[in-house]
Design a protein around this motif. Structure first.
Motif, short mmCIF file in Angstrom:
data_model
loop_
_atom_site.label_atom_id
_atom_site.label_comp_id
_atom_site.label_asym_id
_atom_site.label_seq_id
_atom_site.Cartn_x
_atom_site.Cartn_y
_atom_site.Cartn_z
N ASN A 84 -33.26 -62.57 -4.82
CA ASN A 84 -34.16 -62.21 -5.92
C ASN A 84 -33.40 -61.80 -7.18
OD1 ASN A 84 -36.58 -62.53 -4.41
ND2 ASN A 84 -36.13 -60.61 -3.38
N ALA A 85 -32.14 -62.16 -7.25
CA ALA A 85 -31.28 -61.69 -8.35
C ALA A 85 -31.80 -62.13 -9.71
CB ALA A 85 -29.86 -62.20 -8.15
N GLN A 86 -31.80 -61.18 -10.63
CA GLN A 86 -32.09 -61.46 -12.04
C GLN A 86 -30.78 -61.51 -12.83
OE1 GLN A 86 -35.16 -62.10 -13.39
NE2 GLN A 86 -35.85 -62.11 -11.28
N THR A 87 -29.81 -60.72 -12.40
CA THR A 87 -28.49 -60.71 -13.04
C THR A 87 -27.41 -60.65 -11.97
OG1 THR A 87 -28.44 -58.30 -13.23
CG2 THR A 87 -29.32 -59.52 -15.11
N ILE A 88 -26.28 -61.27 -12.28
CA ILE A 88 -25.10 -61.22 -11.41
C ILE A 88 -23.89 -60.95 -12.30
CG2 ILE A 88 -23.54 -62.56 -9.94
CD1 ILE A 88 -25.91 -63.99 -8.79
N ALA A 89 -23.10 -59.97 -11.91
CA ALA A 89 -21.85 -59.66 -12.60
C ALA A 89 -20.70 -59.88 -11.61
CB ALA A 89 -21.86 -58.22 -13.09
N LEU A 90 -19.51 -60.05 -12.13
CA LEU A 90 -18.35 -60.30 -11.29
C LEU A 90 -17.44 -59.09 -11.29
CD1 LEU A 90 -17.61 -63.88 -12.63
CD2 LEU A 90 -19.03 -63.23 -10.69
N ASP A 91 -16.88 -58.77 -10.12
CA ASP A 91 -15.94 -57.67 -9.98
C ASP A 91 -14.65 -58.24 -9.43
OD1 ASP A 91 -14.64 -55.29 -9.71
OD2 ASP A 91 -15.89 -54.51 -8.10
N SER A 92 -13.74 -58.57 -10.36
CA SER A 92 -12.46 -59.17 -10.00
C SER A 92 -11.36 -58.48 -10.79
CB SER A 92 -12.48 -60.67 -10.32
OG SER A 92 -11.22 -61.23 -10.09
N PRO A 93 -10.31 -57.98 -10.12
CA PRO A 93 -9.24 -57.30 -10.84
C PRO A 93 -8.36 -58.24 -11.66
CG PRO A 93 -8.74 -57.39 -8.51
CD PRO A 93 -10.11 -57.94 -8.68
N THR A 94 -8.44 -59.54 -11.41
CA THR A 94 -7.65 -60.53 -12.15
C THR A 94 -8.59 -61.43 -12.92
OG1 THR A 94 -7.68 -62.18 -10.38
CG2 THR A 94 -5.94 -60.51 -10.28
N GLY A 95 -8.07 -62.44 -13.58
CA GLY A 95 -8.90 -63.40 -14.30
C GLY A 95 -9.50 -64.44 -13.39
N CYS A 96 -9.18 -64.39 -12.10
CA CYS A 96 -9.68 -65.36 -11.13
C CYS A 96 -10.53 -64.66 -10.08
CB CYS A 96 -8.53 -66.09 -10.44
SG CYS A 96 -7.52 -67.08 -11.55
N LEU A 97 -11.65 -65.26 -9.74
CA LEU A 97 -12.53 -64.76 -8.69
C LEU A 97 -12.06 -65.34 -7.37
CD1 LEU A 97 -15.14 -63.04 -8.47
CD2 LEU A 97 -16.40 -65.19 -8.52
N THR A 98 -11.76 -64.51 -6.38
CA THR A 98 -11.22 -64.96 -5.10
C THR A 98 -11.99 -64.31 -3.95
OG1 THR A 98 -9.62 -63.14 -5.02
CG2 THR A 98 -8.89 -65.18 -6.07
N PRO A 99 -11.86 -64.86 -2.72
CA PRO A 99 -12.44 -64.18 -1.56
C PRO A 99 -11.88 -62.75 -1.49
CG PRO A 99 -11.84 -66.40 -0.96
CD PRO A 99 -11.28 -66.16 -2.34
N GLY A 100 -12.75 -61.81 -1.21
CA GLY A 100 -12.37 -60.40 -1.20
C GLY A 100 -12.82 -59.69 -2.47
N ASP A 101 -13.00 -60.44 -3.57
CA ASP A 101 -13.59 -59.87 -4.78
C ASP A 101 -15.09 -59.71 -4.53
OD1 ASP A 101 -11.14 -59.89 -6.07
OD2 ASP A 101 -11.50 -61.79 -7.09
N ALA A 102 -15.81 -59.25 -5.52
CA ALA A 102 -17.24 -58.99 -5.31
C ALA A 102 -18.08 -59.51 -6.46
CB ALA A 102 -17.48 -57.49 -5.15
#
Length: 144
Positions: A84-102
């Motif tokens: 039911n998501a209206q918004t999604i944000a990324l939680d990545s310590p680097t400039g790349c989204l990887t498994p283990g990020d959120a």
């Protein structure tokens, strides 16, 4: 009592079979196992700040769009607000989204409910939305 026990065991076995048939099917990326749109696994989506949309969000999967590229992301367990998501944000310590990020999911704009939910990424796969159409077009042949 000895005659009742085998009958009760048989009844329990039948009940177990009946409930197994009603359990939900495949989850996560497994529900797309035969889908031609699902591509190879990738370890990262670089330039994650360029992700500009999402679609096909279900309880444990979502397609993230980055310009012309799309990626199917599976999160660990169930992300209760993802479908039911209206918004999604990324939680990545680097400039790349990887498994283990959120990914951070909110089901309503501006709050409400229990608030945003943090969902850990389990796997990332390439997604080709045109693959389904291309395969369907290939099947349609005109007689010579």
């Amino acid at each position: 009592m000895n005659r009742i026990l085998p009958g009760l065991m048989a009844l329990l076995a039948l009940a177990a079979c009946a409930t197994a048939a009603t359990e939900p099917g495949a989850r996560g990326l497994n529900q797309y196992a035969d889908d031609p749109r699902l591509g190879e696994e990738t370890n990262r989506i670089c330039f994650a700040s360029n992700i500009d949309g999402f679609s096909l969000n279900k309880r444990s999967t979502v397609v993230l769009s980055e310009g012309r590229d799309d990626y199917m992301v599976e999160v660990t367990g169930s992300c209760f607000d993802l479908d039911n998501a209206q918004t999604i944000a990324l939680d990545s310590p680097t400039g790349c989204l990887t498994p283990g990020d959120a990914i951070i999911v909110a089901s309503t704009m501006g709050g409400g409910g229990i608030g945003p939910q943090r969902c850990l990424i389990r796997e990332i796969r390439k997604w080709d939305p045109k693959a389904e159409k291309a395969e369907g077009e290939a099947k349609v042949e005109t007689p010579a």
